[in-house]
Design a protein around this motif. Structure first.
Motif, PDB file in Angstrom:
ATOM      1  N   VAL A  55       0.820  -1.203   0.000  1.00  0.00           N
ATOM      2  CA  VAL A  55       0.000   0.000   0.000  1.00  0.00           C
ATOM      3  C   VAL A  55       0.859   1.260   0.000  1.00  0.00           C
ATOM      4  N   ILE A  63      -2.738   2.115  -3.635  1.00  0.00           N
ATOM      5  CA  ILE A  63      -4.152   2.252  -3.958  1.00  0.00           C
ATOM      6  C   ILE A  63      -4.329   2.748  -5.388  1.00  0.00           C
ATOM      7  N   GLU A  64      -3.589   3.795  -5.745  1.00  0.00           N
ATOM      8  CA  GLU A  64      -3.699   4.332  -7.100  1.00  0.00           C
ATOM      9  C   GLU A  64      -3.093   3.386  -8.125  1.00  0.00           C
ATOM     10  N   CYS A  66      -3.110   0.155  -7.947  1.00  0.00           N
ATOM     11  CA  CYS A  66      -4.110  -0.899  -8.140  1.00  0.00           C
ATOM     12  C   CYS A  66      -5.214  -0.428  -9.072  1.00  0.00           C
ATOM     13  N   ARG A  67      -5.686   0.785  -8.862  1.00  0.00           N
ATOM     14  CA  ARG A  67      -6.748   1.322  -9.722  1.00  0.00           C
ATOM     15  C   ARG A  67      -6.293   1.418 -11.174  1.00  0.00           C
ATOM     16  N   MET A  79      -2.803  -7.437  -2.171  1.00  0.00           N
ATOM     17  CA  MET A  79      -2.379  -6.195  -1.526  1.00  0.00           C
ATOM     18  C   MET A  79      -1.758  -6.476  -0.162  1.00  0.00           C
ATOM     19  N   LEU A  90      -9.036   0.114   2.988  1.00  0.00           N
ATOM     20  CA  LEU A  90      -8.928  -0.275   1.583  1.00  0.00           C
ATOM     21  C   LEU A  90     -10.263  -0.742   1.041  1.00  0.00           C
ATOM     22  N   LEU A  93     -12.462   2.116   0.372  1.00  0.00           N
ATOM     23  CA  LEU A  93     -12.086   2.830  -0.836  1.00  0.00           C
ATOM     24  C   LEU A  93     -12.370   2.023  -2.098  1.00  0.00           C
ATOM     25  N   VAL A  95     -10.821  -0.535  -3.393  1.00  0.00           N
ATOM     26  CA  VAL A  95      -9.614  -0.728  -4.197  1.00  0.00           C
ATOM     27  C   VAL A  95      -9.777  -1.909  -5.143  1.00  0.00           C
ATOM     28  N   TYR A 100      -5.968  -9.678   0.495  1.00  0.00           N
ATOM     29  CA  TYR A 100      -5.207  -8.756   1.340  1.00  0.00           C
ATOM     30  C   TYR A 100      -4.387  -9.567   2.334  1.00  0.00           C
ATOM     31  N   THR A 204     -18.046  -2.240  -6.976  1.00  0.00           N
ATOM     32  CA  THR A 204     -17.410  -1.765  -8.209  1.00  0.00           C
ATOM     33  C   THR A 204     -18.140  -2.305  -9.435  1.00  0.00           C
TER      34      THR A 204
END
Length: 234
Positions: A55, A63-64, A66-67, A79, A90, A93, A95, A100, A204
């Motif tokens: 992370v 996070i970014e 992963c996106r 992650m 997470l 958010l 993600v 994890y 998502t």
């Protein structure tokens, strides 16, 4: 079987060295990166099957990363987090990581998690196409051979896990699945993570299907039980 390619991303070299060593000993092809921008650049070049992603990274956080990985690739993501309570953050958010793992972790457990993710992926892909038919509903098409989804003629880019989750639900319209059942069907019996990953991927998936703009959501929550797919077959 061709060896899977793993990208290990962490700004702590001892962790990268340790994880890379264990994965290499299991026959995986391993690449390494120590910051966010390098991870994205390397992922574009080597096209890994799975990314072990910390992370906290310099340049661009995990996070970014992963996106952005999910925007342009179908890669799986495991992650790494520094604290157990970060998993809640997470998940909040959305993600969308496939699993994890909290530091400090056992390298053997990490290898086991990686193998479980890839084993499930290969099992799904080895299923003969005639056993996984194209699903068609009003305004929605789900093609398992091409792993493509279209809604009202517009292609929707889904991660591998989102696609498999949608296909599992849509294969039985109206049936209510518990989180545990979806974990078994989509993540596989070897999954050792937390069941809330189902909620993240449902969230998502709904956003990508743009349910808010199309009236009744295709994927509905059955409070206290789980989720179900609603769709009129053609």
């Amino acid at each position: 079987m061709e060896a899977a390619t793993i990208l290990v991303v962490d700004d702590e070299q001892p962790i990268v060295d340790l994880v890379s060593s264990y994965l290499s000993n299991e026959g995986f092809v391993v690449h390494r990166a120590f910051d966010g921008p390098s991870a994205l650049a390397l992922a574009r070049n080597v096209k890994p099957d799975l990314v072990v992603l910390d992370v906290m990274l310099p340049g661009l956080d995990g996070i970014e990363v992963c996106r952005q990985l999910h925007r342009g690739t179908s890669v799986y993501v495991l992650m790494l987090t520094a604290r157990a309570d970060e998993i809640d953050k997470l998940i909040g958010l959305s993600v969308g990581a496939d699993d994890y793992l909290t530091k400090p972790f056992s390298p053997r457990e990490l290898v086991a998690r990686v193998k479980a993710i890839l084993r499930r992926n290969r099992a799904l892909r080895s299923t003969e196409t005639n056993q996984r038919p194209v699903l068609q509903f009003e305004g929605l098409l789900i093609d398992p051979e091409r792993r493509e989804v279209e809604r009202n003629g517009v292609r929707i880019d889904l991660t591998p896990r989102e696609f498999d989750l949608l296909y599992a639900l849509a294969s039985y319209p109206g049936r209510v699945f518990t989180r545990e059942e979806l974990l078994q069907r989509v993540w596989g019996p070897d999954f050792a993570g937390i069941d809330r990953v189902v909620d993240v991927h449902i969230g998502t998936l709904r956003r990508k299907l743009d349910d808010d703009q199309h009236g009744t959501p295709l994927v509905q929550t059955v409070r206290g039980v789980g989720y179900k797919f609603i769709g009129g077959a053609r």
